[in-house]
Design an enzyme around this catalytic site. Structure first.
Site, short mmCIF file in Angstrom:
data_model
loop_
_atom_site.label_atom_id
_atom_site.label_comp_id
_atom_site.label_asym_id
_atom_site.label_seq_id
_atom_site.Cartn_x
_atom_site.Cartn_y
_atom_site.Cartn_z
N ARG A 199 24.79 -58.78 14.59
CA ARG A 199 25.40 -60.05 14.96
C ARG A 199 25.41 -60.92 13.71
O ARG A 199 24.57 -60.76 12.82
CB ARG A 199 24.62 -60.74 16.07
CG ARG A 199 24.49 -59.96 17.37
CD ARG A 199 23.64 -60.73 18.38
NE ARG A 199 23.52 -60.05 19.66
CZ ARG A 199 22.54 -59.20 19.99
NH1 ARG A 199 21.58 -58.95 19.09
NH2 ARG A 199 22.51 -58.62 21.17
N LYS A 230 18.38 -61.57 19.42
CA LYS A 230 18.34 -62.65 20.39
C LYS A 230 16.95 -62.77 21.00
O LYS A 230 16.30 -61.79 21.30
CB LYS A 230 19.37 -62.40 21.51
CG LYS A 230 20.80 -62.67 21.09
CD LYS A 230 21.72 -62.56 22.30
CE LYS A 230 23.15 -62.96 21.94
NZ LYS A 230 24.05 -62.86 23.12
N HIS A 255 32.19 -60.53 14.87
CA HIS A 255 32.00 -59.83 16.15
C HIS A 255 32.98 -58.68 16.30
O HIS A 255 32.66 -57.67 16.95
CB HIS A 255 32.14 -60.82 17.32
CG HIS A 255 31.12 -60.57 18.39
ND1 HIS A 255 29.76 -60.62 18.16
CD2 HIS A 255 31.26 -60.24 19.70
CE1 HIS A 255 29.11 -60.34 19.28
NE2 HIS A 255 30.00 -60.10 20.24
N ARG A 259 31.38 -55.84 14.64
CA ARG A 259 30.32 -55.29 15.50
C ARG A 259 30.93 -54.44 16.61
O ARG A 259 30.44 -53.34 16.90
CB ARG A 259 29.51 -56.45 16.08
CG ARG A 259 28.39 -56.05 17.05
CD ARG A 259 27.55 -57.29 17.36
NE ARG A 259 26.82 -57.22 18.61
CZ ARG A 259 25.61 -56.68 18.73
NH1 ARG A 259 25.01 -56.16 17.68
NH2 ARG A 259 25.00 -56.68 19.91
N HIS A 315 21.18 -54.59 22.97
CA HIS A 315 21.53 -55.09 24.30
C HIS A 315 20.35 -54.92 25.25
O HIS A 315 19.77 -53.83 25.35
CB HIS A 315 22.72 -54.34 24.87
CG HIS A 315 24.03 -54.66 24.21
ND1 HIS A 315 25.14 -53.86 24.30
CD2 HIS A 315 24.40 -55.73 23.45
CE1 HIS A 315 26.13 -54.42 23.63
NE2 HIS A 315 25.71 -55.55 23.10
N TYR A 351 32.20 -50.69 26.21
CA TYR A 351 32.84 -49.87 25.19
C TYR A 351 33.43 -48.58 25.77
O TYR A 351 34.32 -47.99 25.18
CB TYR A 351 31.86 -49.56 24.06
CG TYR A 351 31.46 -50.80 23.32
CD1 TYR A 351 32.36 -51.47 22.49
CD2 TYR A 351 30.21 -51.37 23.49
CE1 TYR A 351 32.02 -52.63 21.84
CE2 TYR A 351 29.85 -52.55 22.83
CZ TYR A 351 30.76 -53.17 22.03
OH TYR A 351 30.42 -54.34 21.39
#
Length: 310
Positions: free
Chosen positions: A159, A183, A251, A254, A277, A286
């Site tokens: 990210r 995150k 992004h 990514r 994730h 995806y």
């Protein structure tokens, strides 16, 4: 809607405690905290119209709130975010012993349209990696920044916040893996390509005289490069690569990293770990990208795709 917090000291104190928890335990950014505050304010006003406070919010009030958002034409994604905020707040309230029930427990999450991530082709990414940023006296260094950043965004799937927050010592990472803080402060290891390693070390050597804790220092060496500054560098690279700059973003790189790996046979669970994730459902988008590509391939090349026999 106007805030109901001013007339509800109990709820106001609970919201403050909730936001403090998000900041302390999950590393929530100021913008995220502001959005959560706004969402709770909005629900508080709705609850007040039904003679309830945020602390007293009932399951029926949650349902009428969801219906009101739908009737008001609010985007499903925004409604889903507000429901998520309420769920987190009431679970926190139960954890703290403020109430025993969760009024959002049976609330159905608004159905969201599947939005496919925008990606570049492998050829387009290669053209971007070969481009160099130019345009000012620091063109040489900008090229080093561009190369290191693009290598990391695409070959490690970082990210933009993870990229710009990398410490300067990341350039000397030992072994084939790079430690990334994602995150909520969660850490993960991602494979580090030799090209990325070389680009990082070249940038670090160029910045030897800059006393900064960051691999990508900003104008103020005590702070990392800003997203806006990096966006300008990326814009220059896209132009030189002959790509529409509107199609190129951190992004998108990514997403390209993920879809290209999946297209070459990567396991979905492994991809989840590489992307950081928390929920594999986030990674599964995806698979939709691959399905859409196969559909387009079928329509473009199958002799009967147009409905007319050949």
């Amino acid at each position: 809607m106007t805030s109901a917090h001013g007339a509800d000291p109990l709820s106001r104190g609970q919201v403050e405690a909730f936001l403090e928890m998000l900041a302390a335990e999950r590393g929530a950014a100021a913008r995220t905290l502001s959005a959560y505050q706004s969402d709770l304010d909005d629900f508080s006003a709705h609850a007040a119209s039904r003679s309830e406070t945020l602390a007293e919010g009932s399951a029926e009030t949650v349902q009428t709130y969801l219906r009101a958002m739908t009737a008001g034409g609010l985007a499903p994604r925004t409604a889903a975010r507000r429901l998520s905020c309420l769920r987190q707040f009431y679970r926190f309230a139960a954890r703290e012993g403020w109430r025993k029930d969760d009024p959002t427990a049976r609330a159905a999450r608004p159905k969201l349209p599947v939005t496919l991530p925008r990606v570049l082709s492998e050829d387009e990414v290669m053209r971007l990696l070969d481009a160099r940023a130019v345009g000012d006296a620091e063109a040489g260094r900008r090229a080093l920044v561009a190369r290191a950043a693009l290598e990391l965004l695409y070959t490690a799937g970082l990210r933009i916040s993870e990229l710009l927050g990398l410490p300067r010592d990341a350039a000397y990472a030992r072994g084939p893996m790079l430690l990334v803080r994602g995150k909520g402060g969660r850490e993960r290891l991602v494979p580090l390509s030799e090209g990325a390693r070389e680009a990082m070390r070249a940038l670090r050597a160029s910045d030897a005289d800059i006393a900064s804790p960051f691999l990508f220092p900003g104008r103020d060496p005590k702070r990392p490069l800003t997203r806006q500054a990096f966006d300008r560098i990326l814009h220059d690279c896209a132009v030189r690569a002959g790509l529409d700059p509107a199609r190129v973003s951190p992004h998108v790189l990514r997403h390209s990293f993920a879809s290209h790996l999946l297209g070459r046979g990567a396991d979905l669970r492994a991809l989840q770990m590489l992307l950081g994730h928390a929920d594999i459902a986030t990674t599964q988008v995806y698979t939709h990208v691959m399905t859409e590509r196969l559909r387009q391939l079928m329509e473009a090349h199958h002799p009967l795709a147009g409905g007319t026999p050949h």
